[in-house]
Design an enzyme around this catalytic site. Structure first.
Site, PDB file in Angstrom:
ATOM      1  N   LYS A  96       0.841  -1.309   0.135  1.00 32.28           N
ATOM      2  CA  LYS A  96      -0.085   0.071   0.008  1.00 32.28           C
ATOM      3  C   LYS A  96       0.862   1.389  -0.104  1.00 32.28           C
ATOM      4  O   LYS A  96       0.536   2.195   0.783  1.00 32.28           O
ATOM      5  CB  LYS A  96      -0.974  -0.008   1.093  1.00 32.28           C
ATOM      6  CG  LYS A  96      -1.825  -1.117   0.985  1.00 32.28           C
ATOM      7  CD  LYS A  96      -2.978  -1.125   2.077  1.00 32.28           C
ATOM      8  CE  LYS A  96      -4.005  -2.559   1.904  1.00 32.28           C
ATOM      9  NZ  LYS A  96      -3.170  -3.630   2.566  1.00 32.28           N
TER      10      LYS A  96
HETATM   11  O1  LIG Z   1      -9.264  -3.676   1.717  1.00 35.59           O
HETATM   12  C1  LIG Z   1      -8.534  -4.559   2.025  1.00 35.59           C
HETATM   13  C2  LIG Z   1      -6.973  -4.469   1.491  1.00 35.59           C
HETATM   14  C3  LIG Z   1      -6.078  -5.170   1.927  1.00 35.59           C
HETATM   15  N1  LIG Z   1      -6.539  -6.194   2.889  1.00 35.59           N
HETATM   16  C4  LIG Z   1      -5.462  -6.992   3.235  1.00 35.59           C
HETATM   17  O2  LIG Z   1      -5.862  -8.600   2.951  1.00 35.59           O
HETATM   18  C5  LIG Z   1      -5.504  -9.297   3.838  1.00 35.59           C
HETATM   19  C6  LIG Z   1      -6.809 -10.089   4.292  1.00 35.59           C
HETATM   20  O3  LIG Z   1      -6.543 -10.936   5.243  1.00 35.59           O
HETATM   21  P1  LIG Z   1      -7.583 -11.937   5.958  1.00 35.59           P
HETATM   22  O4  LIG Z   1      -6.767 -12.710   7.235  1.00 35.59           O
HETATM   23  O5  LIG Z   1      -8.157 -12.860   5.047  1.00 35.59           O
HETATM   24  O6  LIG Z   1      -8.733 -11.195   6.479  1.00 35.59           O
HETATM   25  C7  LIG Z   1      -4.494  -8.632   4.951  1.00 35.59           C
HETATM   26  O7  LIG Z   1      -3.221  -8.732   4.504  1.00 35.59           O
HETATM   27  C8  LIG Z   1      -5.113  -7.356   4.632  1.00 35.59           C
HETATM   28  O8  LIG Z   1      -4.471  -6.606   5.213  1.00 35.59           O
HETATM   29  C9  LIG Z   1      -7.797  -6.130   3.095  1.00 35.59           C
HETATM   30  O9  LIG Z   1      -8.113  -7.297   4.193  1.00 35.59           O
HETATM   31  N2  LIG Z   1      -8.786  -5.635   2.840  1.00 35.59           N
END
Ligand SMILES: O=c1ccn([C@@H]2O[C@H](COP(=O)(O)O)[C@@H](O)[C@H]2O)c(=O)[nH]1
Length: 271
Positions: A96
């Site tokens: 990001k």
């Molecule tokens: O809108 C967003 C952008 C990035 N993320 C990132 O994706 C993963 C989600 O992890 P889970 O454990 O499956 O919830 C994580 O790295 C977030 O920082 C997001 O969730 N939403």
């Protein structure tokens, strides 16, 4: 990697699953802490067990930066392992980033050249000159935040600016940027009901969709409104897969969770 190569891989594996490698030393099986590099040992085991079920891996850099130089080294070893052993797999540095132009160029070099990721996530807040430096890299992809999965998305992204929601302005405006063909967008799985509107602006581009699993997003809803003829979706799950077990069977458990999602995706692709 080109978008066509990514689409070919999706067709071959009948999967558009992206596995998030968000390694937290407090959550990984404790026997791994004896290893010289526990983060890489964990990632290697997860990759070895799941690479045939997914088309992408997404380490979130926060989980590596938190461990300082050791974390950054583990990230380097992970991407090198992926590029050497599984060059067909699409890699995403979820970092990001985004800054004034010359700084963005340095971020882009770090992720595209030094670490050799296929893509990096960027924030759109600083506008065109902060994103175009990333877009200048051939066969590399810049995945820009559009409508995120968290509650805070409603603080700014859905607010109306000049008669249109901000996330829609971001999508529309970015289409005019130089090398915009190298853009993909982040849309949270928790925001599936917005996907029809998003597809009206971005009919063909790839969307990275985090939020399935731990955040409660629904795969069927995302596909119903977000899928294109060339699939156009990378569905990410991190905690829901990699922490399926805290025991010595963690990689096997991750493979089972991945297989369940892959099978669901195969059914959707065959519809
Ligand atoms: O809108 C967003 C952008 C990035 N993320 C990132 O994706 C993963 C989600 O992890 P889970 O454990 O499956 O919830 C994580 O790295 C977030 O920082 C997001 O969730 N939403």
């Amino acid at each position: 990697m080109t978008t066509n190569q990514l689409v070919q891989q999706i067709k071959q594996k009948k999967s558009f699953l992206c596995i998030g490698l968000d390694v937290d030393l407090n959550k990984i099986p404790q026997h791994l802490l004896k290893e010289e590099d526990p983060i890489f040992a964990f990632n290697k085991a997860i990759i070895d067990a799941t690479h045939h079920l997914c088309v992408a891996y997404k380490p979130n850099t926060a989980f590596y930066e938190a461990y300082g130089i050791k974390g950054w080294k583990a990230l380097g070893k992970t991407i090198t392992y992926l590029n050497e052993k599984h060059p067909e797999i699409f890699t995403i540095a979820d970092a990001k980033r985004g800054d004034i132009g010359n700084t963005s160029t340095m971020y882009a070099k770090a992720f595209f050249e030094d670490l050799a990721f296929d893509s990096v996530t960027v924030a759109p807040y600083m506008g065109k000159d902060s994103v175009e430096p990333f877009l200048a890299f051939k066969d590399k992809h810049t995945i820009m935040l559009a409508l995120t999965s968290n509650q805070g998305a409603f603080d700014f992204q859905t607010k109306t600016v000049e008669g249109r929601e901000l996330y829609k302005q971001v999508l529309e405006t970015s289409k005019s940027w130089k090398n915009s063909k190298n853009l993909m967008y982040v849309v949270g799985a928790t925001k599936a009901e917005y996907l029809a509107d998003i597809r009206a602006i971005i009919p063909d581009g790839f969307l990275l969709v985090p939020g399935v699993g731990a955040q409660g997003g629904n795969l069927q809803d995302v596909c119903k409104y977000g899928m294109t003829d060339a699939v156009g979706l990378l569905i990410n799950s991190s905690r829901g897969i990699i922490y399926a077990s805290k025991n010595t069977d963690f990689a096997e458990a991750a493979a089972k969770k991945s297989e369940a999602l892959q099978k669901e995706m195969e059914l959707i692709l065959n519809q």
